[in-house]
Write a protein that holds these residues in place. Structure first.
Motif, PDB file in Angstrom:
ATOM      1  N   GLY A 195      -3.345 -22.474 -18.336  1.00  0.00           N
ATOM      2  CA  GLY A 195      -2.317 -21.540 -18.135  1.00  0.00           C
ATOM      3  C   GLY A 195      -0.860 -21.558 -18.171  1.00  0.00           C
ATOM      4  N   SER A 196       0.352 -21.455 -17.242  1.00  0.00           N
ATOM      5  CA  SER A 196       1.243 -21.559 -17.816  1.00  0.00           C
ATOM      6  C   SER A 196       2.031 -22.778 -17.722  1.00  0.00           C
ATOM      7  N   GLN A 197       2.625 -23.497 -18.265  1.00  0.00           N
ATOM      8  CA  GLN A 197       2.633 -24.762 -18.119  1.00  0.00           C
ATOM      9  C   GLN A 197       3.724 -24.927 -17.638  1.00  0.00           C
ATOM     10  N   HIS A 198       4.145 -23.958 -16.730  1.00  0.00           N
ATOM     11  CA  HIS A 198       5.200 -24.728 -16.006  1.00  0.00           C
ATOM     12  C   HIS A 198       5.371 -23.804 -14.407  1.00  0.00           C
ATOM     13  N   GLY A 199       5.926 -24.840 -13.534  1.00  0.00           N
ATOM     14  CA  GLY A 199       5.425 -24.818 -11.704  1.00  0.00           C
ATOM     15  C   GLY A 199       4.277 -26.051 -11.634  1.00  0.00           C
ATOM     16  N   SER A 200       3.575 -25.581 -11.030  1.00  0.00           N
ATOM     17  CA  SER A 200       2.754 -26.412 -10.003  1.00  0.00           C
ATOM     18  C   SER A 200       1.326 -26.805 -10.797  1.00  0.00           C
ATOM     19  N   ILE A 201       0.901 -27.761 -11.136  1.00  0.00           N
ATOM     20  CA  ILE A 201      -0.528 -28.094 -11.941  1.00  0.00           C
ATOM     21  C   ILE A 201      -1.329 -27.783 -10.691  1.00  0.00           C
ATOM     22  N   VAL A 202      -1.116 -28.021  -9.657  1.00  0.00           N
ATOM     23  CA  VAL A 202      -1.847 -29.046  -8.849  1.00  0.00           C
ATOM     24  C   VAL A 202      -1.414 -28.344  -7.126  1.00  0.00           C
ATOM     25  N   TYR A 203      -2.256 -27.465  -6.130  1.00  0.00           N
ATOM     26  CA  TYR A 203      -1.439 -26.723  -5.008  1.00  0.00           C
ATOM     27  C   TYR A 203      -2.062 -27.058  -4.009  1.00  0.00           C
ATOM     28  N   LEU A 204      -2.277 -28.055  -3.426  1.00  0.00           N
ATOM     29  CA  LEU A 204      -3.126 -28.601  -1.835  1.00  0.00           C
ATOM     30  C   LEU A 204      -2.587 -27.827  -0.552  1.00  0.00           C
ATOM     31  N   GLU A 205      -2.699 -26.430   0.233  1.00  0.00           N
ATOM     32  CA  GLU A 205      -2.499 -25.775   0.706  1.00  0.00           C
ATOM     33  C   GLU A 205      -3.108 -25.789   2.874  1.00  0.00           C
ATOM     34  N   ASP A 206      -2.543 -27.061   3.408  1.00  0.00           N
ATOM     35  CA  ASP A 206      -2.861 -27.070   4.817  1.00  0.00           C
ATOM     36  C   ASP A 206      -4.758 -27.347   4.815  1.00  0.00           C
ATOM     37  N   VAL A 207      -4.112 -28.843   4.369  1.00  0.00           N
ATOM     38  CA  VAL A 207      -5.819 -28.985   4.252  1.00  0.00           C
ATOM     39  C   VAL A 207      -6.188 -29.671   4.874  1.00  0.00           C
ATOM     40  N   THR A 208      -7.455 -29.985   5.707  1.00  0.00           N
ATOM     41  CA  THR A 208      -8.402 -30.785   6.552  1.00  0.00           C
ATOM     42  C   THR A 208      -9.419 -31.418   6.405  1.00  0.00           C
ATOM     43  N   VAL A 209      -9.640 -32.455   6.568  1.00  0.00           N
ATOM     44  CA  VAL A 209     -10.697 -33.165   6.676  1.00  0.00           C
ATOM     45  C   VAL A 209     -11.198 -33.939   7.817  1.00  0.00           C
ATOM     46  N   ASP A 210     -12.073 -33.326   8.404  1.00  0.00           N
ATOM     47  CA  ASP A 210     -12.383 -34.164   9.059  1.00  0.00           C
ATOM     48  C   ASP A 210     -13.665 -34.885   9.019  1.00  0.00           C
ATOM     49  N   TYR A 211     -13.839 -36.279   9.466  1.00  0.00           N
ATOM     50  CA  TYR A 211     -15.088 -37.467   9.367  1.00  0.00           C
ATOM     51  C   TYR A 211     -15.563 -37.517  11.026  1.00  0.00           C
ATOM     52  N   ASP A 212     -16.160 -36.705  11.593  1.00  0.00           N
ATOM     53  CA  ASP A 212     -16.847 -37.201  13.088  1.00  0.00           C
ATOM     54  C   ASP A 212     -15.609 -37.289  13.361  1.00  0.00           C
ATOM     55  N   GLY A 213     -14.795 -36.631  13.515  1.00  0.00           N
ATOM     56  CA  GLY A 213     -13.260 -36.636  14.539  1.00  0.00           C
ATOM     57  C   GLY A 213     -12.197 -36.726  14.472  1.00  0.00           C
TER      58      GLY A 213
END
Length: 260
Positions: free
Chosen positions: A5-23
């Motif tokens: 796609g576009s070669q400008h801007g972000s290639i990867v974007y994570l927003e407000d990501v939460t990973v919970d392993y048993d607390g």
């Protein structure tokens, strides 16, 4: 190189990501992005969430909440791991996963033809374009003179370069690398830094690293993770001067490289 796609801007974007392993929240409301043709280094103490960040981008781990967008507008959370690889996201783990009894060039050839089985690949002739890709990759990783040698006889650093080459022949747009210089000599470390910098001219490279001397060698921008979220970002000097960074690295008050 593949088109994402576009070669400008972000290639990867994570927003407000939460990973919970048993607390235990390995990632906690993490927002992170990097650009096309950027070499980004992520550092942080044990348990900061560095490997989990790579796990989420590569599809190994599904976050409980948040968004992960690749390229123009592709939602990675809808895809399986192999689909993410096909999209252009490749990952190199800390421990090399080579075929030690095969020649260096055969390892690269196997990586080129992942739709075949190992034995089918070995008995099939590489096409001229594939041979050209293998030759150029060998030159890039500095192993042209060792193309006919078995991978088992390579030094630790050479094995790491070969595995980087095995990822590169798949033509990723985003390369994820976990602690590439662990156990390397000083010379191997310097060559690895130069290799990653050359790769980042054409694609994005995200590196997890602890060796701050190596980070200083390669990094333009550093992201510091702490307790599953971004603590700060900036140049190596900016990050090392940040009092919060000095505090989380064993409470050190000096401005030299944080210990791990």
């Amino acid at each position: 190189m593949r088109d994402t796609g576009s070669q400008h801007g972000s290639i990867v974007y994570l927003e407000d990501v939460t990973v919970d392993y048993d607390g235990f929240k390995a990632l906690q409301g993490l927002t992170f992005f990097m650009d096309y043709r950027e070499l980004r280094v992520v550092i942080g103490p044990n348990g900061a969430g560095k490997t989990t960040l790579l796990d989420v981008i590569s599809g190994k781990v599904r976050p409980g909440s948040g968004r992960v967008i690749f390229g123009h507008n592709t939602d990675l959370l809808r895809l399986r791991e192999h689909e993410i690889v096909a999209l252009g996201v490749a990952r190199k783990f800390q421990t090399p996963t080579l075929f030690p009894q095969l020649r260096v060039e055969e390892n690269l050839e196997l990586s080129l033809k992942q739709n075949r089985g190992v034995f089918a690949t070995l008995f099939a002739s590489a096409t001229p374009p594939q041979r050209e890709t293998i030759a150029s990759t060998l030159e890039t990783i500095g192993l042209t003179q060792k193309a006919k040698e078995k991978a088992a006889v390579l030094s630790h650093g050479e094995k790491q370069w070969l595995e980087i080459g095995m990822v590169m022949v798949q033509d990723p747009a985003l390369l994820l690398i976990d602690e590439p210089v662990a156990g390397m000599t000083q010379e191997e470390t310097e060559r690895t830094g130069a290799l990653l910098q050359s790769i980042a001219r054409d694609r994005s490279v995200l590196v997890i690293e602890h060796d701050m001397e190596f980070v200083r060698q390669i990094a333009v921008k550093v992201t510091v993770l702490h307790e599953g979220s971004v603590l700060c970002e900036g140049s190596v000097d900016q990050v090392q001067r940040d009092p919060r960074v000095r505090e989380i690295y064993l409470g050190r008050e000096r401005t030299d490289a944080p210990a791990h």
